[in-house]
Write an enzyme that holds these catalytic residues in place. Structure first.
Site, PDB file in Angstrom:
ATOM      1  N   ASP A 120       0.815  -1.221   0.000  1.00 43.34           N
ATOM      2  CA  ASP A 120       0.000   0.000   0.000  1.00 43.34           C
ATOM      3  C   ASP A 120       0.840   1.258   0.000  1.00 43.34           C
ATOM      4  OD1 ASP A 120      -2.621  -1.546   1.756  1.00 43.34           O
ATOM      5  OD2 ASP A 120      -2.825  -0.403  -0.102  1.00 43.34           O
TER       6      ASP A 120
ATOM      7  N   ILE B 287       1.323   2.295  -3.482  1.00 43.95           N
ATOM      8  CA  ILE B 287       0.146   2.447  -4.351  1.00 43.95           C
ATOM      9  C   ILE B 287      -0.514   3.766  -4.002  1.00 43.95           C
ATOM     10  CG2 ILE B 287      -2.062   1.483  -5.070  1.00 43.95           C
ATOM     11  CD1 ILE B 287      -1.169  -1.198  -4.144  1.00 43.95           C
TER      12      ILE B 287
ATOM     13  N   GLU C 254      -6.859   0.915   1.088  1.00 42.06           N
ATOM     14  CA  GLU C 254      -6.373   2.218   1.559  1.00 42.06           C
ATOM     15  C   GLU C 254      -6.504   3.206   0.412  1.00 42.06           C
ATOM     16  OE1 GLU C 254      -2.949   0.604   4.603  1.00 42.06           O
ATOM     17  OE2 GLU C 254      -2.530   2.346   3.346  1.00 42.06           O
TER      18      GLU C 254
ATOM     19  N   ASP D  39      -6.038   6.786  -1.028  1.00 40.90           N
ATOM     20  CA  ASP D  39      -5.189   7.920  -0.674  1.00 40.90           C
ATOM     21  C   ASP D  39      -5.841   9.248  -1.030  1.00 40.90           C
ATOM     22  OD1 ASP D  39      -2.857   5.732  -1.911  1.00 40.90           O
ATOM     23  OD2 ASP D  39      -2.954   6.302   0.187  1.00 40.90           O
TER      24      ASP D  39
ATOM     25  N   HIS E  51     -14.956   8.506 -17.614  1.00 40.33           N
ATOM     26  CA  HIS E  51     -15.589   8.876 -18.884  1.00 40.33           C
ATOM     27  C   HIS E  51     -14.611   9.728 -19.670  1.00 40.33           C
ATOM     28  CE1 HIS E  51     -19.590   7.381 -18.119  1.00 40.33           C
ATOM     29  NE2 HIS E  51     -19.514   7.853 -16.899  1.00 40.33           N
TER      30      HIS E  51
ATOM     31  N   CYS F   7     -13.999   5.560 -22.906  1.00 43.39           N
ATOM     32  CA  CYS F   7     -14.376   5.638 -24.309  1.00 43.39           C
ATOM     33  C   CYS F   7     -13.264   6.364 -25.061  1.00 43.39           C
ATOM     34  CB  CYS F   7     -15.668   6.458 -24.462  1.00 43.39           C
ATOM     35  SG  CYS F   7     -17.009   5.817 -23.477  1.00 43.39           S
TER      36      CYS F   7
ATOM     37  N   SER G  66     -16.081   2.431 -25.062  1.00 34.82           N
ATOM     38  CA  SER G  66     -15.848   1.265 -24.215  1.00 34.82           C
ATOM     39  C   SER G  66     -17.140   0.932 -23.512  1.00 34.82           C
ATOM     40  CB  SER G  66     -14.784   1.571 -23.157  1.00 34.82           C
ATOM     41  OG  SER G  66     -13.527   1.609 -23.715  1.00 34.82           O
TER      42      SER G  66
ATOM     43  N   SER H 158     -19.740  -1.343 -20.935  1.00 33.49           N
ATOM     44  CA  SER H 158     -19.720  -1.966 -19.616  1.00 33.49           C
ATOM     45  C   SER H 158     -20.152  -3.409 -19.742  1.00 33.49           C
ATOM     46  CB  SER H 158     -20.655  -1.214 -18.671  1.00 33.49           C
ATOM     47  OG  SER H 158     -21.928  -1.174 -19.230  1.00 33.49           O
TER      48      SER H 158
END
Lengths: 457, 385
Positions: free
Chosen positions: B73, B76, B112, B114, B158, B200, B226, B228
């Protein structure tokens, strides 16, 4: 003609004989039932819940604030320091002794209000009946108006109904269980109404001064009280007559004098004038914008500071504005004017609560003979019921669930007030229409003989 | 230029190995393997509101894989623009599902985040990438990479042709992103960078890259949307995007010792499954994608050097000197009396209740009596006296 003579006989037989003792038992029963309901609610867990509701308590009449203020006083601090306490000093004196018996005092004040209203309406009905009798004997009503006459039978039960409407109204019960000091204000106004209708100018002026001292708005009740007392003394309400001005000055002097005495006495209680900005400044300048069932909070929450004073003035004038026009129109009907004025105060005051509404709704049985002329009563009652039910729902959705916002609650507030205004104006229309029919006949015809309709312009 | 140097070094190494007589291909092979020493991941979900549940689920799925494969973590930076797990409309609070029928809860209890909610902005994202954060920013919110870091950057939300929408109110353009990466390169903030975007027209976002050692993957080409993957009827929204769904499926099969390479990653979600055409860009990347392991970016594989020598860590301690050892007499110490009860008891003032002043009471009751007698007549006085 036969119905006319029948009316004469009925009137003559029981004319003016409202035996007061006959109604004592039902009244006692009513009081016992009301006290039981309140006692049960006091003992239940709902009492805590209800005393927190913003619809029932406002910063002006919350019992928690009274306790807080008296605690401050015990600690040697002025209770008006800070924004906690907004009660008048005379009520401090009262609460100082009864703070441990708050529940009993609330029930007693409700009882006082109910009994005062009962007696007042009884005397009023007597007068109404007597006037009707004289008018019938003088043959002043058109012949088709006999069905509009108020019979003794219905007039007999009206005071009990008034007391019942007040004591058993859910608004009153909520207000009492929350130990809101609105009950005391209502008691003072009810005693004022009683003294006015009984004709005692001094007592009426004193109670009016007390009511004005508690919250400023009952000063508008000066006009109906004055008109009623003038009528009672057979002084014509004519601005050019000297007798009118003489009595008006007397009454005004009594009122202002008692108000000055009360204000001075309040000064001597705590030795300072800082109750004036705390009480009257608070009522007039509306600094606290906690939501309630009134119209002020939402508007002033969004107000720019620059315009605040202007709109405060506009909103406050709205309460006092209807007095003069209504008193001109209802010059001959001061008690109805009193009812309308109390209703207007309850709707447009700066911190209304359901206790204020309960007071004017208690008067509705007095005008039950107007039922046939009411146009919107079904819609109004639906609106009022629905809005009363929706208040806690939308409050919960706004504050706790977070899925609504203040607009939802304000919409219901707005609708509730619109419903109340509709109710009052509907009764106004019905009253005026009945008066019109009594002077012009029930079945109105236009000049060419076709059926006419009455329009309130 | 770097290529020439690499070739020179390689030939030198080869020459060395020739001289030493070691396994030549293995050494050359080892040389061309990645020389990163740490892994970072920046995972960003840019959209808010309940109906964009799938973007949060996308990001959390990649987070889960990356964590599972070894990146801690602390390495990241997870940015989620909205809180779906604790959203009022979530029928299963504290969960974010990425599979229909709620098979896989990617939220768990060790996520976690951030940057959360309104902290996910274009400015914050670019500051994280370039490292230009105010000094008060905590470590968990910084990308503390160096020139041996392999960074995985995953964006979802998006987007359109050349931009990605943040928070429904602002957007980042592909030019800005390319410039940010160039800043990172010039500040030596990455060794190699893998950029994955699932929006997309995602391919438009990597069109403008010009810094070296960048590899980019996108879920759809310019002009394509793109899509779903599956709505869940219990939760009421789409749970994942197609590309990330198949990416997650692919990554679930990867373990830290896996030798799968980038060519397999490029094959994830063909047009038949994704409806859109995933794209990738490798021209800026030095190494051949076939030799780049998935775990070079998604995992945190450390090189371990085995040594047969023992190293002595303990150093003989230096004895402390005694400073002027004269013993001095010590006076007996005692506590000060903290609570002088005797003093308190007699001094506490009695709680006085407030009473109204006598003048007031006198005045008030006189008035009341006056009014009473005025109203009801003086004749009642005889009842009193």
């Amino acid at each position: 003609v036969s119905t006319l003579s029948l009316c004469f006989r009925i009137n003559r037989r029981s004319g003016g004989l409202f035996l007061q003792t006959k109604m004592a038992a039902p009244l006692t029963l009513l009081v016992i039932v009301a006290v039981t309901i309140r006692a049960v609610l006091f003992r239940s867990s709902l009492a805590e819940l209800i005393s927190e509701r913003v619809e029932v308590v406002s910063p002006l009449n919350s019992w928690k604030r009274v306790v807080e203020g008296l605690a401050l006083l015990d600690l040697g601090v002025s209770p008006y320091s800070g924004d906690v306490f907004h009660e008048t000093p005379l009520t401090i004196y009262l609460y100082h002794f009864v703070i441990d018996y708050a529940e009993i005092v609330c029930m007693v004040t409700d009882g006082i209000t109910a009994v005062a209203l009962y007696l007042a309406v009884q005397v009023y009905n007597k007068n109404v009946f007597r006037k009707q009798k004289y008018a019938l004997e003088a043959d002043r009503y058109p012949h088709d108006c006999l069905e509009l006459m108020q019979t003794p039978k219905e007039l007999f039960y009206v005071p009990l109904k008034v007391a019942m409407f007040y004591l058993l109204s859910p608004f009153t019960i909520l207000s009492c269980v929350a130990k809101s000091t609105c009950g005391i204000n209502n008691a003072i106004v009810a005693l004022f109404v009683l003294c006015t209708i009984k004709g005692s100018a001094l007592l009426s002026a004193i109670f009016l001064a007390l009511a004005t001292y508690q919250s400023i708005y009952p000063i508008t009740l000066f006009a109906p009280a004055l008109i009623y007392l003038l009528q009672r003394l057979y002084i014509p309400v004519n601005l050019r007559r000297q007798s009118f001005w003489l009595f008006t000055l007397q009454y005004a002097f009594m009122f202002v004098g008692s108000l000055v005495v009360i204000v001075g006495l309040s000064f001597f209680l705590l030795g300072s004038w800082d109750y004036i900005p705390s009480v009257y400044g608070f009522i007039l300048s509306v600094p606290d914008l906690t939501p309630n069932i009134g119209l002020f909070w939402y508007f002033f929450a969004e107000m720019f500071e620059h315009f605040r004073l202007f709109f405060i003035c506009v909103f406050q004038i709205n309460v006092f504005f209807y007095t003069i026009p209504l008193s001109i129109k209802l010059k001959d009907h001061p008690v109805f004017l009193m009812f309308m004025q109390i209703a207007i105060i309850s709707i447009f005051k700066s911190y209304p609560t359901v206790g204020d509404i309960a007071l004017y709704m208690a008067f509705l049985p007095v005008w039950s003979h107007l039922y046939r002329f009411l146009r919107n009563i079904f819609m109004v009652s639906c609106v009022l019921l629905a809005c009363s039910a929706l208040f806690p729902v939308l409050w919960h959705l706004w504050i706790y669930a977070g899925s609504a916002n203040s607009n939802f609650y304000y919409a219901i507030t707005l609708l509730f007030n619109v419903g109340q205004v509709l109710l009052v104006s509907d009764y106004f229309y019905a009253y005026l229409r009945r008066e019109h029919h009594l002077s012009h006949g029930l079945y109105l015809k236009k000049k060419d003989g076709s059926e006419a309709t009455l329009v309130l312009k | 230029m770097p290529n020439i140097i690499a070739v020179v070094c390689a030939s030198y190494g080869l020459a060395q190995s020739v001289c030493d007589g070691e396994d030549l291909p293995a050494r050359a092979e080892r040389f061309f393997r990645s020389d990163h020493t740490n892994n970072w991941a920046v995972l960003v979900c840019t959209s808010r509101f309940w109906f964009n549940y799938r973007h949060v689920a996308n990001t959390l799925s990649v987070y889960r894989s990356v964590k599972r494969l070894g990146i801690p973590d602390s390495h990241i930076v997870l940015m989620l623009a909205d809180d779906m797990a604790c959203n009022h409309r979530n029928p299963k609070p504290a969960t974010v599902f990425s599979h229909k029928n709620m098979e896989l809860n990617v939220y768990g209890d060790d996520v976690e985040v951030d940057y959360r909610g309104y902290e996910v902005t274009v400015e914050n994202f670019l500051r994280v990438l370039t490292g230009r954060l105010p000094p008060s920013t905590p470590r968990s919110k910084r990308l503390l990479s160096d020139d041996h870091s392999n960074i995985l950057i995953y964006l979802t939300g998006h987007g359109g042709n050349g931009f990605l929408k943040f928070q429904d109110s602002e957007e980042i353009s592909n030019v800005e992103l390319a410039d940010a990466f160039e800043q990172m390169w010039q500040k030596r903030r990455y060794n190699e960078l893998l950029f994955i975007i699932d929006t997309c027209q995602g391919a438009s976002m990597y069109e403008r890259f010009y810094s070296p050692n960048l590899m980019a993957l996108a879920s759809s080409q310019v002009g394509e949307d793109s899509l779903s993957h599956q709505p869940d009827l219990a939760i009421g929204v789409h749970l994942m995007d197609r590309y990330t769904f198949y990416l997650l499926e692919f990554l679930e099969d990867i373990h830290p010792a896996s030798q799968a390479n980038m060519n397999d990653l490029f094959k994830v979600c063909p047009k038949s499954q994704c409806v859109s055409t995933p794209g990738h860009r490798t021209d800026l990347f030095q190494r051949d994608p076939g030799s780049v392991l998935i775990t070079d970016f998604f995992g945190s594989v450390r090189k371990v050097e085995i040594t047969m020598e023992t190293i002595n860590l303990t150093v003989p301690g230096i004895p402390l000197e005694r400073f002027g050892g004269e013993p001095h007499t010590e006076t007996a110490l005692a506590y000060v009396d903290q609570l002088p009860v005797a003093q308190i008891i007699h001094q506490k003032p009695k709680q006085k209740d407030w009473h109204p002043p006598d003048g007031f009471i006198l005045g008030l009751w006189t008035l009341i009596l006056l009014v009473f007698f005025r109203t009801y007549g003086i004749k009642h006085l005889k009842h009193i006296f």
